[in-house]
Motif scaffolding. Structure first.
Motif, PDB file in Angstrom:
ATOM      1  N   VAL A  98      44.920  59.148  40.181  1.00 14.53           N
ATOM      2  CA  VAL A  98      44.708  58.577  41.460  1.00 14.53           C
ATOM      3  C   VAL A  98      43.183  56.704  41.078  1.00 14.53           C
ATOM      4  O   VAL A  98      41.820  57.169  40.585  1.00 14.53           O
ATOM      5  N   GLU A  99      44.465  55.769  40.807  1.00 19.48           N
ATOM      6  CA  GLU A  99      43.088  54.017  40.692  1.00 19.48           C
ATOM      7  C   GLU A  99      42.871  53.160  41.826  1.00 19.48           C
ATOM      8  O   GLU A  99      43.292  54.093  42.786  1.00 19.48           O
ATOM      9  N   SER A 100      41.848  53.364  41.130  1.00 20.51           N
ATOM     10  CA  SER A 100      40.568  52.492  42.401  1.00 20.51           C
ATOM     11  C   SER A 100      39.589  51.523  42.220  1.00 20.51           C
ATOM     12  O   SER A 100      39.404  51.610  40.832  1.00 20.51           O
ATOM     13  N   LEU A 127      34.764  43.897  37.461  1.00 24.22           N
ATOM     14  CA  LEU A 127      34.910  44.827  38.289  1.00 24.22           C
ATOM     15  C   LEU A 127      34.474  46.062  37.604  1.00 24.22           C
ATOM     16  O   LEU A 127      35.132  46.522  37.116  1.00 24.22           O
ATOM     17  N   ARG A 128      34.534  46.900  39.000  1.00 22.36           N
ATOM     18  CA  ARG A 128      34.937  48.933  38.188  1.00 22.36           C
ATOM     19  C   ARG A 128      35.857  49.227  38.943  1.00 22.36           C
ATOM     20  O   ARG A 128      35.789  49.676  39.266  1.00 22.36           O
ATOM     21  N   LEU A 129      36.318  49.899  37.623  1.00 26.13           N
ATOM     22  CA  LEU A 129      38.255  50.799  38.334  1.00 26.13           C
ATOM     23  C   LEU A 129      37.618  52.274  38.078  1.00 26.13           C
ATOM     24  O   LEU A 129      37.088  52.532  36.723  1.00 26.13           O
ATOM     25  N   TYR A 148      46.914  47.624  36.884  1.00 27.17           N
ATOM     26  CA  TYR A 148      45.894  48.660  36.099  1.00 27.17           C
ATOM     27  C   TYR A 148      46.215  50.146  36.231  1.00 27.17           C
ATOM     28  O   TYR A 148      45.958  50.289  37.596  1.00 27.17           O
ATOM     29  N   TYR A 149      45.924  50.612  34.705  1.00 24.05           N
ATOM     30  CA  TYR A 149      46.565  52.400  35.389  1.00 24.05           C
ATOM     31  C   TYR A 149      46.130  53.322  34.174  1.00 24.05           C
ATOM     32  O   TYR A 149      45.857  52.526  33.341  1.00 24.05           O
ATOM     33  N   CYS A 150      45.958  54.488  34.758  1.00 25.47           N
ATOM     34  CA  CYS A 150      45.706  55.369  33.901  1.00 25.47           C
ATOM     35  C   CYS A 150      46.639  56.257  33.802  1.00 25.47           C
ATOM     36  O   CYS A 150      47.164  56.798  34.550  1.00 25.47           O
ATOM     37  N   GLY A 172      49.080  57.696  36.859  1.00 24.39           N
ATOM     38  CA  GLY A 172      48.259  56.803  38.535  1.00 24.39           C
ATOM     39  C   GLY A 172      49.277  55.595  39.232  1.00 24.39           C
ATOM     40  O   GLY A 172      50.600  55.892  38.384  1.00 24.39           O
ATOM     41  N   GLN A 173      48.886  55.111  39.953  1.00 19.91           N
ATOM     42  CA  GLN A 173      50.075  54.804  40.932  1.00 19.91           C
ATOM     43  C   GLN A 173      49.704  53.104  40.810  1.00 19.91           C
ATOM     44  O   GLN A 173      50.340  52.412  40.778  1.00 19.91           O
ATOM     45  N   GLY A 174      48.498  52.356  40.011  1.00 20.28           N
ATOM     46  CA  GLY A 174      47.848  51.560  39.685  1.00 20.28           C
ATOM     47  C   GLY A 174      47.704  50.722  40.767  1.00 20.28           C
ATOM     48  O   GLY A 174      47.293  51.139  41.961  1.00 20.28           O
ATOM     49  N   THR A 175      46.664  50.014  40.128  1.00 16.86           N
ATOM     50  CA  THR A 175      45.043  48.614  41.403  1.00 16.86           C
ATOM     51  C   THR A 175      45.882  47.937  40.684  1.00 16.86           C
ATOM     52  O   THR A 175      45.914  47.437  39.316  1.00 16.86           O
ATOM     53  N   GLN A 176      45.509  46.457  41.686  1.00 18.42           N
ATOM     54  CA  GLN A 176      45.442  45.518  41.033  1.00 18.42           C
ATOM     55  C   GLN A 176      44.338  44.548  41.048  1.00 18.42           C
ATOM     56  O   GLN A 176      43.361  44.755  42.254  1.00 18.42           O
TER      57      GLN A 176
END
Length: 125
Positions: free
Chosen positions: A5-7, A18-20, A94-96, A116-120
């Protein structure tokens, strides 16, 4: 299969940071590699960085070297991507992803099997 899970994504001005985070649903094992990838609108997905969970070896694509830092916290089963000096061209989802065996310098070719589902991330003034 491990769930990721990305955030941490969001809107930031050029030059900002930013920090993902990439949180795994179970223990991330020493032989894993965790990669960060991104996809901009209308473009193919591209690799950004990768880290070996065991030794912490890291790789980056040239476009982010010196600006992005990948790290891991094995106790928290989490991998981070610190992004500084962001540019509009860093915009994307962005995906991990996990690979079950560390591929070293061939990390871009590795068979990542959990995503993961990705984070914009949007970099714009």
């Amino acid at each position: 299969q491990v769930q990721l899970v990305e955030s941490g994504g969001g809107l930031v001005q050029p030059g900002g940071s930013l920090r993902l985070s990439c949180a795994a649903s179970e223990k991330i094992l020493d032989h894993y590699g965790i990669g960060w990838f991104r996809q901009a609108p209308g473009k193919e997905r591209e690799g950004v960085s990768c880290i070996s969970i065991g030794e912490g070896t890291t790789y980056y694509v040239d476009s982010v070297k010196g600006r992005f830092t990948i790290s891991r916290d094995n106790a928290k089963n989490t991998v981070y991507l610190q992004m500084n000096a962001l540019k509009p061209e860093d915009t994307g989802v962005y995906y991990c992803a996990r690979v079950d065996l560390w591929y070293g310098t061939r990390w871009l070719e590795a068979p990542y099997d959990s995503w993961g589902q990705g984070t914009q991330v949007t970099v714009s003034s």
